[in-house]
Each structure stands twice: as C-alpha cells, then as structure tokens.
Design a protein around this motif. Structure first.
Motif, short mmCIF file in Angstrom:
data_model
loop_
_atom_site.label_atom_id
_atom_site.label_comp_id
_atom_site.label_asym_id
_atom_site.label_seq_id
_atom_site.Cartn_x
_atom_site.Cartn_y
_atom_site.Cartn_z
N LEU A 114 76.99 -2.92 60.79
CA LEU A 114 76.44 -2.99 62.14
C LEU A 114 77.28 -2.08 63.02
CD1 LEU A 114 74.82 -4.18 64.55
CD2 LEU A 114 76.50 -6.05 64.59
N VAL A 115 76.62 -1.18 63.74
CA VAL A 115 77.30 -0.30 64.70
C VAL A 115 76.99 -0.81 66.10
CG1 VAL A 115 77.47 2.05 65.62
CG2 VAL A 115 77.15 1.69 63.15
N ILE A 116 78.04 -1.01 66.89
CA ILE A 116 77.89 -1.43 68.29
C ILE A 116 78.43 -0.30 69.17
CG2 ILE A 116 78.58 -3.08 70.07
CD1 ILE A 116 78.83 -5.20 67.87
N LEU A 117 77.59 0.15 70.10
CA LEU A 117 77.97 1.22 71.02
C LEU A 117 78.03 0.67 72.44
CD1 LEU A 117 75.67 4.08 69.65
CD2 LEU A 117 78.04 3.57 69.01
N LEU A 118 79.13 0.92 73.12
CA LEU A 118 79.33 0.46 74.50
C LEU A 118 79.37 1.67 75.43
CD1 LEU A 118 82.42 -1.77 73.66
CD2 LEU A 118 80.11 -2.59 74.00
N SER A 119 78.50 1.67 76.44
CA SER A 119 78.49 2.77 77.40
C SER A 119 77.98 2.27 78.74
CB SER A 119 77.60 3.91 76.90
OG SER A 119 77.48 4.92 77.89
N VAL A 120 78.77 2.42 79.77
CA VAL A 120 78.32 1.98 81.09
C VAL A 120 77.06 2.73 81.50
CG1 VAL A 120 78.90 1.92 83.56
CG2 VAL A 120 80.61 1.27 81.85
N SER A 121 77.07 4.04 81.37
CA SER A 121 75.93 4.84 81.82
C SER A 121 74.81 4.91 80.80
CB SER A 121 76.38 6.27 82.14
OG SER A 121 76.77 6.93 80.94
N GLY A 122 75.16 4.72 79.53
CA GLY A 122 74.17 4.92 78.47
C GLY A 122 73.88 6.39 78.25
N GLU A 123 74.70 7.26 78.81
CA GLU A 123 74.46 8.71 78.73
C GLU A 123 75.62 9.48 78.10
OE1 GLU A 123 71.60 9.94 79.29
OE2 GLU A 123 70.68 8.28 80.36
N SER A 124 76.67 8.81 77.67
CA SER A 124 77.79 9.52 77.06
C SER A 124 77.30 10.25 75.83
CB SER A 124 78.90 8.53 76.68
OG SER A 124 79.36 7.85 77.82
N LYS A 125 77.46 11.56 75.82
CA LYS A 125 76.88 12.40 74.77
C LYS A 125 77.34 11.98 73.37
CE LYS A 125 74.02 15.84 74.76
NZ LYS A 125 72.65 15.48 74.55
N ASN A 126 78.61 11.63 73.22
CA ASN A 126 79.09 11.24 71.90
C ASN A 126 78.45 9.94 71.42
OD1 ASN A 126 80.54 9.61 73.67
ND2 ASN A 126 82.56 10.16 72.87
N LEU A 127 78.15 9.03 72.32
CA LEU A 127 77.50 7.77 71.96
C LEU A 127 76.00 7.96 71.76
CD1 LEU A 127 79.53 5.52 74.37
CD2 LEU A 127 79.71 5.54 71.89
N VAL A 128 75.39 8.81 72.57
CA VAL A 128 73.96 9.11 72.41
C VAL A 128 73.73 9.76 71.04
CG1 VAL A 128 72.06 10.55 73.27
CG2 VAL A 128 73.47 9.23 74.89
N ASN A 129 74.58 10.72 70.68
CA ASN A 129 74.44 11.35 69.36
C ASN A 129 74.65 10.33 68.23
OD1 ASN A 129 73.84 13.92 70.34
ND2 ASN A 129 75.99 14.50 70.45
N ALA A 130 75.57 9.41 68.42
CA ALA A 130 75.81 8.37 67.42
C ALA A 130 74.58 7.47 67.29
CB ALA A 130 77.04 7.55 67.80
N ALA A 131 73.97 7.12 68.41
CA ALA A 131 72.76 6.28 68.37
C ALA A 131 71.62 7.00 67.64
CB ALA A 131 72.33 5.90 69.78
N LYS A 132 71.48 8.29 67.90
CA LYS A 132 70.45 9.07 67.21
C LYS A 132 70.70 9.07 65.70
CE LYS A 132 69.39 12.18 71.06
NZ LYS A 132 69.55 13.55 71.59
N LEU A 133 71.95 9.23 65.31
CA LEU A 133 72.29 9.22 63.89
C LEU A 133 71.98 7.86 63.26
CD1 LEU A 133 73.80 10.72 61.49
CD2 LEU A 133 75.77 9.35 62.21
N CYS A 134 72.34 6.79 63.97
CA CYS A 134 72.05 5.43 63.47
C CYS A 134 70.55 5.24 63.29
CB CYS A 134 72.60 4.38 64.42
SG CYS A 134 74.40 4.25 64.41
N LYS A 135 69.78 5.68 64.27
CA LYS A 135 68.33 5.55 64.18
C LYS A 135 67.78 6.36 63.00
CE LYS A 135 64.09 5.95 66.84
NZ LYS A 135 63.49 6.17 68.14
N LYS A 136 68.23 7.60 62.89
CA LYS A 136 67.77 8.48 61.81
C LYS A 136 68.10 7.90 60.44
CE LYS A 136 68.71 13.00 59.82
NZ LYS A 136 69.62 14.13 59.84
N ASN A 137 69.28 7.31 60.30
CA ASN A 137 69.74 6.78 59.01
C ASN A 137 69.44 5.29 58.83
OD1 ASN A 137 70.72 9.26 58.10
ND2 ASN A 137 72.66 8.95 59.17
#
Length: 172
Positions: A104-127
């Motif tokens: 399970l990957v948990i990502l924390l972001s106040v803005s929801g726009e941090s590029k490193n976290l957004v890219n990680a979410a895309k990777l999680c979705k893709k995989n």
C-alpha cells in the motif's frame, strides 16, 4: 479578544475536518489489514511537514500495529535519486525499486499538486498499486483526480498547518 477567536477558529477548523474524515479511517484500517494479510508493507511519502508525518506513522504502524512499514526520508536516497532521475521523479523511482503489488502506498500532500507525488500517483495507477492519498486546499487537485476511484482523505482548508495537523491526527 482577537487572539481567543483565532485560537477557537483554529481548533474548530481542525475538529470539523477530523469529523468529516473519521468514517474513512475504517476503510483505511481494512486496507492496511488486507495489506498485512497479503504480506505487503505500507510505504508512506510526503514533503516537508508531511515527510515528518510519514516518518512518524511508519514507526507507529511497525511498532504498535505490527505492520511492516517504511518511508524514504533518508537524505542520501533523496539526493541520489533526485540527482539521477530529477526531483519530480525520485518518489516514483523509490516506488519502482521497493514497492510490490502487495503493498500500500500512501501519499501526503497539502496541495495535492507536488510534482513528485503526482508522478508517484500516476505510477501507482499505471501499475495498479494500492494507493491512498491525503490532500487539502482544493477538491480539484491532481492527486484526487488521479486517485478518484480509491481512498482520499481531504482536508477542506487552505492552511498548510491545519491540513498537516489533520493528516497527522488521522494517521496516528
């Protein structure tokens, strides 16, 4: 008297957001139990204050809930991966190296726009990795959009302090 009103507003905002999200905690608990039963681990990422929360929650999950958990807030890993892959991709690369389908990957972001976290979410979705997000500020942020069919804890506040405190309280 302004000080007293500020304090009251501060705690009111925290309390309202905790109440809005408390039912989702049962879903998160079920996801973490399933992760443990599948011999998976919980991997938590955040930037700034959210990185501190990720440190704290992984220790508590490991020690108190006996769930294998980890975060990647080691300066040598962050700087190595950022140097080699770019800051926007260091988290994605850490997930590629360390996460499995059972995790399970948990990502924390106040803005929801941090590029490193957004890219990680895309990777999680893709995989098709299990993903839970914690965000704030606006319900139209990138992490919510990417994770729209999964679990997201949203804090309705523009204050970094309020969002981070609520995320911290929800996870601990």
């Amino acid at each position: 008297m302004k000080n007293t009103n500020d304090i009251k507003q501060y705690f009111r905002e925290i309390n309202e957001n905790l109440l809005l999200n408390h039912k989702l905690l049962f879903l998160l608990k079920d996801i973490i139990i399933k992760t443990k039963k599948n011999n998976g681990k919980v991997i938590v990422f955040g930037n700034g204050g959210s990185a501190s929360t990720s440190n704290h929650v992984t220790v508590d999950l490991t020690k108190n809930a006996k769930v294998q958990s980890m975060n990647f807030n080691e300066s040598n890993l962050i700087t190595c991966f950022s140097n080699d892959y770019g800051y926007e991709k260091w988290i994605s690369k850490a997930i590629e190296f360390y996460a499995t389908k059972r995790d399970l990957v948990i990502l924390l972001s106040v803005s929801g726009e941090s590029k490193n976290l957004v890219n990680a979410a895309k990777l999680c979705k893709k995989n098709k990795l299990n993903l839970v997000t914690f965000t704030g500020k606006t319900k139209n942020n990138s992490l919510i959009k990417i994770n729209k069919k999964k679990l997201n804890f949203f804090v309705n506040s523009n204050s970094y302090n309020i969002v981070e405190i609520v995320h911290h309280a929800l996870l601990l």
